[in-house]
Design an enzyme around this catalytic site. Structure first.
Site, PDB file in Angstrom:
ATOM      1  N   LYS A 142       0.843  -1.230   0.038  1.00 43.51           N
ATOM      2  CA  LYS A 142       0.121  -0.075   0.025  1.00 43.51           C
ATOM      3  C   LYS A 142       0.934   1.308  -0.036  1.00 43.51           C
ATOM      4  O   LYS A 142       0.396   2.104  -0.749  1.00 43.51           O
ATOM      5  CB  LYS A 142      -0.952   0.050   1.258  1.00 43.51           C
ATOM      6  CG  LYS A 142      -2.194  -0.823   1.090  1.00 43.51           C
ATOM      7  CD  LYS A 142      -3.226  -0.404   2.176  1.00 43.51           C
ATOM      8  CE  LYS A 142      -4.375  -1.472   2.161  1.00 43.51           C
ATOM      9  NZ  LYS A 142      -5.303  -1.639   0.736  1.00 43.51           N
ATOM     10  N   GLU A 144      -6.624  13.134   7.075  1.00 48.86           N
ATOM     11  CA  GLU A 144      -7.006  12.874   5.587  1.00 48.86           C
ATOM     12  C   GLU A 144      -8.237  13.717   5.026  1.00 48.86           C
ATOM     13  O   GLU A 144      -9.014  14.119   6.199  1.00 48.86           O
ATOM     14  CB  GLU A 144      -7.401  11.361   5.410  1.00 48.86           C
ATOM     15  CG  GLU A 144      -6.088  10.425   5.350  1.00 48.86           C
ATOM     16  CD  GLU A 144      -6.531   9.140   4.968  1.00 48.86           C
ATOM     17  OE1 GLU A 144      -7.837   8.783   4.814  1.00 48.86           O
ATOM     18  OE2 GLU A 144      -5.686   8.042   4.786  1.00 48.86           O
ATOM     19  N   ARG A 169      -4.357  -8.271 -11.566  1.00 46.52           N
ATOM     20  CA  ARG A 169      -4.889  -9.500 -11.559  1.00 46.52           C
ATOM     21  C   ARG A 169      -6.370  -9.136 -12.678  1.00 46.52           C
ATOM     22  O   ARG A 169      -6.725  -7.960 -12.540  1.00 46.52           O
ATOM     23  CB  ARG A 169      -5.391 -10.199 -10.594  1.00 46.52           C
ATOM     24  CG  ARG A 169      -6.033  -9.213  -9.439  1.00 46.52           C
ATOM     25  CD  ARG A 169      -6.795 -10.121  -8.449  1.00 46.52           C
ATOM     26  NE  ARG A 169      -7.140  -9.169  -7.316  1.00 46.52           N
ATOM     27  CZ  ARG A 169      -8.419  -8.693  -7.303  1.00 46.52           C
ATOM     28  NH1 ARG A 169      -9.273  -8.881  -8.320  1.00 46.52           N
ATOM     29  NH2 ARG A 169      -8.740  -8.192  -6.477  1.00 46.52           N
TER      30      ARG A 169
END
Lengths: 666, 538
Positions: free
Chosen positions: A116, A200, A293
């Site tokens: 991350k 944030e 993926r």
């Protein structure tokens, strides 16, 4: 040249990959755990290899076993699907080592996007914005206040060491910041032993939108447009669509630009998806993470672009050039996918396990169903709960939504609780139809949780009719000719005395008593003194019911007295028992004393809600008994104190078994 | 291999014809009367008694039966109109419900008292119905299930209930004999059983008693007080708990009525009874023509004949009928068919029986006897032909051949009176005296030695030629004619017959096929009769 491909996965994605392989002339190998011996993906493959026990850690996550399976079968390519080993570098590296084609990106891309922190750093370096925030060491009020002003209110304060929502605090305006910081520090200290905070940007109305990328090993990379994945519950996607509705071209361009920048930055050489968050009120998009993926929701992109993404993925893995240029890819129409899970959305998404008694996908134009199960499949607790993806396409979003809704209504999934009806309620909601999608959709649309429709007497009548017809067909009077075929014949029928069969019709929430009479699909149904005409005709697993002239279609399965019925996207199990068969069990309980709770039928103690010495009130549920796949709540018949408990959760008990003794108090 | 087919009977019925419609209209009135009568009978002792019954936690007798029998199987109730019109019509069904039902896959005879009717006590017709049910049980080897809720003999009628053969004693005698013959006798007791009533459970192979309501005692509390000066309540004296835990008179204690019925099912489930099918059955097929049309076929005026083949065509599988000797003795229609898949030889009437038709019938019975095909008699007969020609032709001898053949046939025989049943024709067509397995009547049927017209003529003639009395006055003759006509009209009415158990019930033409299928299926469980069987051409 890929000749034989091993799919290191299970369920719908394994089946879906094999479908494309078949189209491409590639032989397929399935791998399976002990729990999946009879699974659909095993039946779909040309060959199948057992790789270990039911637990995924020993099977689908067992790199050695999978490599052995490839060697044993001579597979020269491995497709990891999604989940399991798809984003773990170990399997990719082993493939590279052994010269087996890995249908995925280079291991380096997996590693870099797998972290991350690393992925955000790479993104920022490539000029892809992330959610604005402050992660600095300076924790004094002044530094934090300065950071907050730079980010811009509203903001979210989080404990650095925290998680799971604890210690989180939203601050709408600057004046409230000082107070909130003090409280948050105290909570962080108390909760995690560390007062450090981070800040944030608070995204009021988040939308989750992702961009599909496709690259090859020759430096070509295109985006295949975006998907909207905002309809989620507990961070699980439920409904996805392409293209995203109500999205400006500016933002769309920004998304594509950011995604391709990131892809190029890491030399991405396969199918992948870059996930973004943005604010429906403006702001963003900001980078969240990249999935290296195939995605669960890839079919919506296939519908609107006309591409087979798995084929694309296999071809580039095999070294071919990307067969398309950016200009050649266009979006036509809208596709929406709904994920039907084996879970109970009315009970906190509790997983549902057991046999799927009937699984009959809808047959609709423009609708595709990807699944790894079929009638008779058993849902085990070992893997994810996805039963099927149903994807509807339309020239516009309205048609796609309508088709999806109709298909969800037609889909017959019986014997196991699924999210089918819940999904349909979402798709039919005006807010969904208007395309007002945020990740808060479920919480805001169903503030008290989704409950579904209550049990319906009409459906109980239908269950009785199915039971009656089945019972007639299996008459216990062999060698007796008309004694077995004349139904409840009575000489005095024309004078008003029919041969009534008294029934108890139970659903998980209640039991009704009713009577049925008649023969060969033409019945009278009597409930609370009201007689209604009930006609039934069956054709395979479809039943046409007419109740006082109102005709409805049901899908159904009958097994050992339990009738599973589906209609209009809803499904339910009905335990139909002739009252004579349970006669005596209540009387026996009464005889033992009103304080005794006894098993009304054989079953499994699913919940034991009391402990010895506990006080209970009349009507309190003391035991939940699971029988014939139904949950029966057994209430206390008197108020009092629990003196003795004769069973434990998980016990299997015979009919009439004493379970709990309650002594009246006072 | 496809089943062989038989010739299909044609129909000449035109349902739009005025005559057909008039017939049907009249027949509808007969059906309405039947249904009204059944409705009355099924209501038992009436609202007040039903209410009291329910208040005691008891179920109505037919509700007990509905709960007892296998779901979605028939209950063939017998003689529901017994005692009809007798005792001021206050004893509907004679206070007892009898009939055949499937319990745990086993056909059983149910004999169930209706306590809402005079406390379920026994009238003359009650014992007759009870004994008849036992007789059917014996012939068809049906376990007897007694749902006991009765107060013994109805004392004001004791002379017609108690002493004779066929009275109360026979019910107990039968119980013992049936049990000894391997036909299980099972009782569940729902109410008081005093004196005679006590022996129904006491003589049963197994007994269930319901807590609270069931009592068994030879003498009730009042008799005990009078006889031995003991004061005791009924529950202590003969309650279910005492009998199940102390005396052992009862084998099972049920907490309530449904539990008792469930226990009966449990017992029957363990009886070790299997019923093979000995008949050469074929898949059942419905007739080609609608049985409801029979109502328009039967002539409203009994003097107008109709073709019995039209009835047969609405009764047998595929309306197929292999008619025997169609061009000879045509007043008697004989032939083989399948009914609900079972082979059956049918004999019907298209007029009075002549010598030729009598020997044709005897011949046909011999064929069926040889081939093990059960016989079905559809009676619509005014009698054997009379007159010089007939007598000179030996009608007495030839009709005797028919009567003899009917009596001596070893195959199961069934009779439905679909019209008149007069005189010796009744014998030749297997009337009650010839003990067919079952005998049912249609609502239009008439049964008597002769019709009211002929009876009136005969009696008037006898009076006129009487040597013991003076010449009759015109007034006397008019009165005699009125009385005779009234008597014969009343007594030949099917309700008069069914009330007295001369049949096993009045049934509707459209039900007849199903009912015959049910009884044929019971008979098919028997192995074929063996030994030599002669077919003498006559």
């Amino acid at each position: 040249m890929i000749r034989k491909l091993l799919v290191a996965n299970r369920g719908e994605i394994a089946c879906r990959i094999m479908r494309t392989c078949r189209k491409m002339g590639i032989r397929t190998v399935a791998v399976y755990s002990d729990a999946d011996r009879d699974a659909l993906h095993v039946a779909t493959a040309d060959e199948a290899v057992r790789i270990g026990p039911a637990e995924a850690s020993g099977s689908y996550l067992n790199v050695d076993a999978i490599m052995d399976a490839a060697r044993q079968t001579g597979a020269n390519a491995i497709h990891p699907g999604y989940g399991f080993l798809s984003e773990r570098v170990a399997l990719a590296e082993r493939c590279v080592e052994l010269g087996i084609v890995w249908v995925g990106p280079n291991p380096d891309a997996i590693t870099r996007m797998g972290s991350k922190i690393e992925s955000k750093r790479i993104a920022e370096a490539a000029g892809v914005p992330c959610v604005p925030g402050y992660h600095g060491f300076a924790q004094d009020d002044a530094s934090l206040e300065k950071a907050a002003r730079e980010i811009g209110f509203p903001i979210l304060i989080k404990a650095s060491a925290g998680g799971g929502g604890r210690g989180m605090r939203a601050v709408q305006k600057a004046e409230d910041l000082a107070g909130a910081l003090a409280l948050a520090r105290a909570e962080a200290q108390a909760g995690f032993g560390d007062p450090s905070l981070l800040i944030e940007k608070l995204i009021q109305r988040p939308r989750h939108i992702e961009v599909q990328l496709a690259g090859d090993k020759h430096g070509n990379l295109v985006h295949l447009f975006e998907r909207e994945c905002s309809i989620q519950r507990n961070y699980q996607k439920l409904i996805e669509e392409a293209p995203a509705p109500n999205l400006s071209q500016t933002i769309r361009d920004a998304l594509f630009d950011a995604a391709t920048k990131l892809g190029r930055a890491i030399g991405y050489d396969s199918l992948g998806t870059v996930e973004f968050i943005l604010d429906a009120d403006g702001g963003g998009p900001w980078f969240l993470e990249m999935n290296t993926r195939l995605q669960v929701e890839h079919p919506v992109t296939e519908f609107v672009t006309g591409l087979d993404l798995v084929e694309l993925q296999i071809r580039v893995a095999d070294g071919e050039f990307l067969p398309i240029t950016q200009d050649a890819v266009t979006v036509t129409g809208t596709a929406i996918e709904a994920r039907i899970n084996a879970e109970d959305p009315a009970a906190g998404y509790r997983p549902a396990l057991g046999e799927i008694r009937l699984f009959k996908p809808p047959n609709q134009d423009g609708v595709r169903v990807d699944t790894g199960v079929r009638s008779g499949s058993v849902v085990t607790p070992y893997y994810d709960s996805l039963l099927a993806k149903i994807i509807a396409y339309g020239p516009d979003r309205g048609v796609a939504s309508a088709r999806l809704s109709a298909s969800l209504g037609e889909f017959a999934i019986l014997g196991i609780t699924s999210s089918q009806a819940f999904l349909r309620d979402i798709v039919d909601h005006p807010r969904f139809r208007a395309g007002e999608l945020t990740t808060r959709f479920i919480g805001e649309t169903f503030p008290d949780g989704w409950a579904g429709q209550p049990d319906d007497d009409d459906d109980s009548a239908a269950a009785a009719a199915v039971w009656a017809l089945t019972r007639e067909a299996n008459s216990a009077a062999p060698n007796l000719g008309p004694w077995a075929t004349l139904g409840g014949f009575r000489v005095s029928a024309a004078a008003g005395h029919a041969g009534w069969v008294a029934l108890a019709i139970g659903t998980p929430s209640r039991t009704i008593e009713a009577e049925i009479a008649g023969k060969k699909g033409r019945y009278a149904f009597r409930q609370d003194g009201i007689v209604r005409s009930l006609e039934i005709a069956i054709d395979g697993d479809r039943a046409t019911l007419s109740l006082d002239g109102l005709i409805r279609e049901y899908s159904f399965v009958e097994k050992a007295g339990t009738i599973s019925l589906g209609r209009d996207g809803r499904a339910g199990d009905f335990g139909v028992t002739p009252r004579i068969e349970t006669a005596g069990s209540k009387a026996a309980a009464d005889a033992a004393g009103a304080g005794r709770v006894a098993a009304p039928m054989p079953g499994l103690i699913s919940q034991l809600n009391v402990v010895a010495g506990q006080s209970v009130a009349l009507g309190d549920t003391v035991i939940v008994l699971e029988a014939m796949k139904l949950m029966y709540s057994l209430p206390a018949q008197i108020s009092g104190r629990v003196t003795e408990i004769f069973c434990a959760a998980g016990d299997t008990v015979p009919s009439g078994a004493p379970l709990v003794e309650i002594e009246a108090e006072g | 291999m496809p089943s062989p087919t038989l010739p299909v009977l044609p129909t000449r019925i035109v349902t739009q014809a005025a005559g057909f419609r008039a017939n049907r209209e009249q027949y509808q009135a007969l059906l309405d009367r039947l249904r009204d009568s059944l409705r009355y009978a099924v209501a038992g002792g009436g609202e007040a008694h039903v209410k009291r019954h329910h208040k005691r936690g008891k179920m109505l007798v037919r509700d007990r039966i509905d709960l007892l029998v296998d779901p979605f199987t028939p209950f063939l109730e017998l003689s529901p109109l017994a005692a009809w019109g007798m005792y001021d019509n206050e004893v509907p069904g004679a206070g007892v419900v009898t009939g055949i039902a499937i319990i745990q896959g086993v056909p059983c005879m149910i004999i169930a008292n209706d306590a809402t009717v005079k406390g379920g006590s026994f009238f003359h017709e009650t014992v007759k119905k009870h004994v008849r049910a036992q007789e059917i049980a014996r012939e068809n080897r049906l376990p007897c299930i007694y749902l006991v809720d009765c107060g013994g003999a109805y004392l004001p009628e004791q002379d017609r209930v108690f002493p004779d053969k066929g009275h109360f004693g026979s019910t107990f005698y039968n119980q013992c004999k049936l049990s000894a013959d391997g036909i299980p006798q099972i009782s569940a007791v729902f109410g008081g059983c005093t004196a005679g009533g006590a022996y129904i459970p006491a003589l049963s192979d197994e007994v269930v008693m319901v807590r609270g309501n069931a009592r068994i005692h030879l003498g009730g509390p009042s008799i005990v007080a009078a006889a031995i000066n003991e004061v005791v309540d009924g529950e202590t004296l003969g309650g279910a708990e005492m009998h199940s835990r102390v005396s052992g008179v009862s084998d099972y204690l049920a907490e309530d009525e449904p539990s008792a019925l469930k226990k009966l099912r449990d017992i029957i489930g363990g009886l070790n009874i299997e019923r093979p099918n000995h008949a050469a059955t074929r898949p059942a097929r419905p007739p080609l023509y609608d049985a409801e049309e029979i109502a328009g076929i039967i002539e409203a005026n009994p003097k107008n004949p109709y073709d019995v083949r039209e009835v047969i065509a609405r009764m047998v599988d595929g309306s197929e009928f292999q008619e025997f000797k169609p061009d000879w003795g045509s007043e008697m229609v004989c032939g083989t068919a399948y009914l609900h898949g079972y082979p059956v030889g049918i004999i019907g009437n298209n007029g009075p029986i002549f010598s030729e038709s009598a020997v044709k019938g005897a011949h046909f019975i011999e064929l069926c006897d040889q081939r093990n095909v059960p016989l079905l008699f559809l009676q619509n007969i005014t009698g054997f032909m009379v007159g010089t020609d007939a007598e000179r032709g030996g009608i007495a001898k030839h009709s005797a051949k028919l009567v003899y053949a009917v009596a001596a046939a070893r195959v199961p025989r069934f009779t439905v009176i679909i019209g008149g049943s007069y005189g010796a024709g009744n014998y030749g067509m297997c009337g009650r005296g010839f003990e067919p397995r079952f005998l049912f009547s249609w609502p239009n049927s008439r049964i008597a030695t002769m019709s009211p017209d002929i009876a009136t003529n005969v009696l008037l003639e006898l009076r006129r030629t009487s040597v013991k009395r003076d010449a009759a006055s015109d007034d006397e003759l008019v009165e005699l004619e009125r009385r005779t006509r009234a008597q014969f009209t009343e007594q030949s009415d099917p309700y008069y017959a069914t009330a007295r158990l001369w049949d096993d019930g009045i049934i509707e033409p459209a039900q007849t096929r199903d009912i015959l299928g049910l009884v044929l299926a019971l008979a098919a469980a028997e192995p074929p009769t063996t030994g030599r069987s002669h077919v003498y051409r006559m």
